[in-house]
Scaffold this motif. Sequence first.
Motif, short mmCIF file in Angstrom:
data_model
loop_
_atom_site.label_atom_id
_atom_site.label_comp_id
_atom_site.label_asym_id
_atom_site.label_seq_id
_atom_site.Cartn_x
_atom_site.Cartn_y
_atom_site.Cartn_z
N HIS A 74 76.10 -14.39 46.94
CA HIS A 74 76.85 -14.40 48.35
C HIS A 74 78.17 -15.25 48.28
N ASP A 75 78.22 -15.94 46.80
CA ASP A 75 79.48 -16.82 46.48
C ASP A 75 80.59 -16.01 45.71
N CYS A 76 81.54 -16.43 45.90
CA CYS A 76 82.71 -15.97 44.93
C CYS A 76 82.71 -16.39 43.55
N HIS A 77 82.89 -15.68 42.59
CA HIS A 77 82.93 -15.81 41.14
C HIS A 77 84.45 -15.70 40.69
N ASP A 78 84.97 -16.87 40.24
CA ASP A 78 86.36 -16.65 39.68
C ASP A 78 86.17 -16.46 38.27
N HIS A 79 87.06 -15.58 37.79
CA HIS A 79 87.19 -15.44 36.33
C HIS A 79 88.56 -15.29 35.92
N HIS A 80 88.81 -16.58 35.22
CA HIS A 80 90.20 -17.14 34.81
C HIS A 80 90.21 -17.05 33.42
N LYS A 81 91.40 -16.22 33.01
CA LYS A 81 91.68 -16.05 31.53
C LYS A 81 92.31 -17.36 30.98
N GLU A 82 91.63 -18.28 30.16
CA GLU A 82 92.28 -19.27 29.52
C GLU A 82 92.95 -18.97 28.44
N HIS A 83 94.11 -19.96 27.72
CA HIS A 83 94.67 -19.94 26.77
C HIS A 83 93.91 -20.41 25.47
N ASP A 84 94.42 -20.40 24.21
CA ASP A 84 94.04 -21.07 23.27
C ASP A 84 92.49 -20.39 22.75
N HIS A 85 92.50 -19.18 22.88
CA HIS A 85 91.37 -18.43 22.78
C HIS A 85 90.85 -18.50 21.18
N GLU A 86 92.07 -18.64 20.29
CA GLU A 86 91.69 -18.89 18.97
C GLU A 86 91.04 -20.08 18.22
N HIS A 87 90.97 -21.12 19.30
CA HIS A 87 90.28 -22.31 18.92
C HIS A 87 89.20 -22.46 19.65
N GLY A 88 88.70 -21.32 20.34
CA GLY A 88 87.47 -21.29 20.85
C GLY A 88 87.12 -22.17 22.26
N HIS A 89 88.30 -22.90 22.62
CA HIS A 89 88.11 -24.05 24.03
C HIS A 89 89.49 -23.86 24.57
N HIS A 90 89.54 -24.45 25.74
CA HIS A 90 90.76 -24.85 26.20
C HIS A 90 91.32 -26.37 26.45
N GLY B 159 102.36 -20.14 31.62
CA GLY B 159 102.37 -20.21 33.06
C GLY B 159 102.10 -19.11 33.63
N VAL B 160 102.01 -17.89 33.19
CA VAL B 160 101.71 -16.62 33.77
C VAL B 160 100.22 -16.15 33.09
N SER B 161 99.27 -15.86 34.17
CA SER B 161 97.88 -15.58 33.73
C SER B 161 97.43 -14.79 34.67
N SER B 162 96.09 -14.39 34.61
CA SER B 162 95.49 -13.30 35.16
C SER B 162 94.21 -14.24 36.17
N VAL B 163 93.86 -14.02 37.50
CA VAL B 163 92.76 -14.62 37.98
C VAL B 163 92.11 -13.56 39.00
N SER B 164 90.93 -13.52 38.47
CA SER B 164 90.12 -12.47 39.12
C SER B 164 88.87 -13.08 40.12
N LEU B 165 88.79 -12.59 41.47
CA LEU B 165 87.65 -13.20 42.28
C LEU B 165 86.64 -11.83 42.52
N VAL B 166 85.49 -12.18 42.51
CA VAL B 166 84.32 -11.11 42.54
C VAL B 166 83.47 -11.85 43.92
N CYS B 167 83.25 -11.22 44.86
CA CYS B 167 82.46 -11.83 46.06
C CYS B 167 81.89 -10.56 46.83
N GLU B 168 80.51 -10.85 47.02
CA GLU B 168 79.72 -10.02 47.91
C GLU B 168 79.82 -10.54 49.36
N GLY B 169 79.79 -9.55 50.06
CA GLY B 169 79.83 -9.84 51.69
C GLY B 169 80.86 -9.28 52.56
N ASP B 170 81.01 -9.15 53.68
CA ASP B 170 82.06 -8.56 54.47
C ASP B 170 83.16 -9.64 54.76
N LEU B 171 84.35 -9.06 54.88
CA LEU B 171 85.80 -9.98 55.34
C LEU B 171 86.14 -9.50 56.77
#
Length: 295
Positions: A173-189, A199-211
């Motif tokens: 029932h909590d929201c889960h944020d999936h944020h694409k970080e940079h520097d994938h080639e080094h395996g960390h951010h 400064g441009v990226s994607s952010v996704s929110l997935v959350c059960e429940g009604d609004l």
Amino acid sequence: MDVSVVQSGGDLVRMISELVSKKKGRFDHIVIETTGLANPAPIIQTFYAEDDIFNDVKLDGVVTLVDAKHARLHLDEVKPEGFVNEAVEQIAYADRIIVNKTDLVGEQELDSVMQRIKTINSMAHMKRTKYGKVDLDYVLGIGGFDLERIENSVNEEEKEDHDDHHHDHDHSHDCHDHHKEHDHEHGHHDSHDHTHDPGVSSVSLVCEGDLDLEKANMWLGALLYQRSEDIYRMKGILSVQDMEERFVFQGVHEIFEGSPDRLWQKDETRTNKIVFIGKNLNREELEMGFRACLV
């Protein structure tokens, strides 16, 4: 199939209107080819602003061609303060991304480029190719701005997140944020290393429940009013209290449209999914605002 190619620039509205009026019913597709450094946003917005004129045509989708050999050079180019990298913008608005010249780079470099693209735009579908070879069906009939196809692009983001992290989303029932970080080639951010961060990226929110619909309307309305220049594109599927249908929506800057979709199925978990693509997005702020709209 009758396809007309229009070079952008000049009076786009007039050119398309003339094409449609002179050859009414003759065209299956009209392709608008922009200049190399064009920002797609004004063309997208024109279709919404001139909806009376464009009564006989609809915006189908944005296709971006990426040079695999030189992409990183352009994406990492540092721009003066207040200016956005044009290459980043073209990727951010895309529904389909064709990564070309794959024969000129190694597999590791190609993977790095594709990960970088996904960091900027997690909703677009990507295809690798060389010599510009791609089926017309891939770039025509996309439906990138059709509300009934929102689920495809939202799920494209979720599929990529699963592929990247090799786990399923934890549906609670909590929201889960999936944020694409940079520097994938080094395996960390490294949060202090912004050298290559456009400064441009994607952010996704997935959350059960009604609004609560009123709260959600106020939140999205305020968000678009305050951050319309920063939010390039957004798409979502919402579970609204007392609504038997899913509510789907999309937006490009301050342009927003939404409508009820199909019915929620009896064995289907009512889940909200929103994907934002934009500049300087604060993922914690977005998640807090979204959570506050839950019943």
